[in-house]
Motif scaffolding. Structure first.
Motif, PDB file in Angstrom:
ATOM      1  N   GLU A  73      13.603  -0.185   6.833  1.00  0.00           N
ATOM      2  CA  GLU A  73      12.303   0.447   7.095  1.00  0.00           C
ATOM      3  C   GLU A  73      12.361   1.965   6.904  1.00  0.00           C
ATOM      4  O   GLU A  73      11.337   2.615   6.691  1.00  0.00           O
ATOM      5  N   CYS A  79      13.697   3.459   4.471  1.00  0.00           N
ATOM      6  CA  CYS A  79      13.729   3.789   3.038  1.00  0.00           C
ATOM      7  C   CYS A  79      12.331   4.139   2.535  1.00  0.00           C
ATOM      8  O   CYS A  79      11.759   3.461   1.668  1.00  0.00           O
ATOM      9  N   ILE A  80      11.776   5.176   3.121  1.00  0.00           N
ATOM     10  CA  ILE A  80      10.452   5.669   2.744  1.00  0.00           C
ATOM     11  C   ILE A  80      10.557   7.172   2.497  1.00  0.00           C
ATOM     12  O   ILE A  80      11.503   7.819   2.963  1.00  0.00           O
ATOM     13  N   ARG A 140      19.279   4.811   6.840  1.00  0.00           N
ATOM     14  CA  ARG A 140      18.725   3.899   5.835  1.00  0.00           C
ATOM     15  C   ARG A 140      19.665   2.743   5.505  1.00  0.00           C
ATOM     16  O   ARG A 140      19.214   1.661   5.128  1.00  0.00           O
ATOM     17  N   ASN A 148       2.908  -0.039   9.779  1.00  0.00           N
ATOM     18  CA  ASN A 148       2.815  -0.036   8.315  1.00  0.00           C
ATOM     19  C   ASN A 148       2.885   1.390   7.752  1.00  0.00           C
ATOM     20  O   ASN A 148       2.065   1.806   6.931  1.00  0.00           O
ATOM     21  N   ILE A 149       3.880   2.137   8.214  1.00  0.00           N
ATOM     22  CA  ILE A 149       4.060   3.533   7.794  1.00  0.00           C
ATOM     23  C   ILE A 149       4.821   3.570   6.470  1.00  0.00           C
ATOM     24  O   ILE A 149       5.901   2.985   6.349  1.00  0.00           O
ATOM     25  N   HIS A 150       4.263   4.263   5.493  1.00  0.00           N
ATOM     26  CA  HIS A 150       4.860   4.326   4.156  1.00  0.00           C
ATOM     27  C   HIS A 150       5.511   5.670   3.855  1.00  0.00           C
ATOM     28  O   HIS A 150       6.175   5.818   2.822  1.00  0.00           O
ATOM     29  N   ALA A 151       5.299   6.667   4.705  1.00  0.00           N
ATOM     30  CA  ALA A 151       5.903   7.991   4.496  1.00  0.00           C
ATOM     31  C   ALA A 151       5.814   8.775   5.798  1.00  0.00           C
ATOM     32  O   ALA A 151       4.950   8.507   6.642  1.00  0.00           O
ATOM     33  N   ILE A 169       7.846   1.696  12.558  1.00  0.00           N
ATOM     34  CA  ILE A 169       7.493   1.972  11.163  1.00  0.00           C
ATOM     35  C   ILE A 169       6.933   0.712  10.518  1.00  0.00           C
ATOM     36  O   ILE A 169       5.935   0.750   9.787  1.00  0.00           O
ATOM     37  N   ALA A 170       7.565  -0.424  10.818  1.00  0.00           N
ATOM     38  CA  ALA A 170       7.079  -1.699  10.285  1.00  0.00           C
ATOM     39  C   ALA A 170       5.775  -2.122  10.962  1.00  0.00           C
ATOM     40  O   ALA A 170       4.833  -2.579  10.304  1.00  0.00           O
ATOM     41  N   HIS A 229      -5.150   8.200   1.475  1.00  0.00           N
ATOM     42  CA  HIS A 229      -4.213   7.580   2.417  1.00  0.00           C
ATOM     43  C   HIS A 229      -4.844   7.421   3.797  1.00  0.00           C
ATOM     44  O   HIS A 229      -5.750   8.169   4.172  1.00  0.00           O
TER      45      HIS A 229
END
Length: 225
Positions: free
Chosen positions: A103, A105-106, A98, A75-78, A71-72, A17
């Motif tokens: 966004e 919903c990670i 959420r 590009n944060i995924h968690a 977050i968008a 990651h």
């Protein structure tokens, strides 16, 4: 906390990651205080106290829109959230948001890290054991254990509304009493403990040790006559 950040960063890199560091908690996440962090970026963090990334008690409730945009943007995924009760509440607020912000919903996980040891759903938090060992080795308790004559030491511990530190330190040090927020006590209880110490001073053990958590007096029941 720094050791936890180090472990999270390096484990994430091992798993392939791209890791990002957020400074100053949820406030930093809302205001874009985010930067990439590499393997060597956390070198030497294990033995350092405090938080190298900085902390703030700001909750994300009123910052959800800014947080979702970042977050968008990054590009944060968690999210790995390391902290105490506020971190838990903040994570819960992000989950509840959420419905309004996709966004959010990670995957999110909270790693308990507080000397108070009061994060719901956890048995033990990072920092609690270090704090407990620091309390039981402090000079006042060592003097008491060494047999200082005709003295009573009163040691206040941290922990906020959680009496974990005062209770466990009292057990470890053999204290005469430990006052905590969770257990109500009255002037009569204090009087009984004082009488116990008076009687104790008449024996060969002429010393006393009392521990109190920092907010314990808020449960003191004062009876008026």
């Amino acid at each position: 906390m720094n050791a936890a950040v180090r472990a999270a960063v390096r484990m994430g890199i091992i798993q392939g990651h791209n890791m990002l560091a957020v400074h100053d908690g949820f406030d930093g996440l809302a205001h874009g205080q985010i930067e990439p962090i590499c393997w060597t970026g956390v070198t030497g963090w294990t033995g350092k106290g405090g938080s190298m990334l900085g902390t703030k008690r700001t909750l994300p409730g009123k910052l959800c829109e800014e947080i979702s945009l970042n977050i968008a943007k990054f590009n944060i995924h968690a999210l790995v959230i390391i902290g105490g009760f506020e971190a838990y509440v903040g994570g819960l607020e992000l989950v509840q948001a959420r419905e309004r912000y996709e966004e959010m919903c990670i995957p999110m996980v909270v790693i308990p890290a507080t000397v108070s040891n009061n994060v719901p759903g956890s048995d033990f938090s990072i920092g609690a054991d270090t704090a407990l060992n620091t309390i039981t080795t402090c000079d006042r308790i060592k003097q008491s254990a060494a047999g200082t004559k005709r003295r009573v030491f009163i040691v206040e511990t941290m922990g906020g509304y959680c009496g974990y530190l005062a209770t466990m330190a009292g057990l470890a040090a053999g204290a005469d009493a430990a006052y905590i927020y969770e257990e109500k006590f009255s002037i009569k209880d204090l009087e009984m403990n004082v009488m116990h110490l008076i009687e104790k001073m008449k024996t060969t053990v002429k010393r006393g040790l009392i521990l109190r958590s920092e907010f314990c007096e808020r449960e003191l029941q004062i009876c008026t006559m």
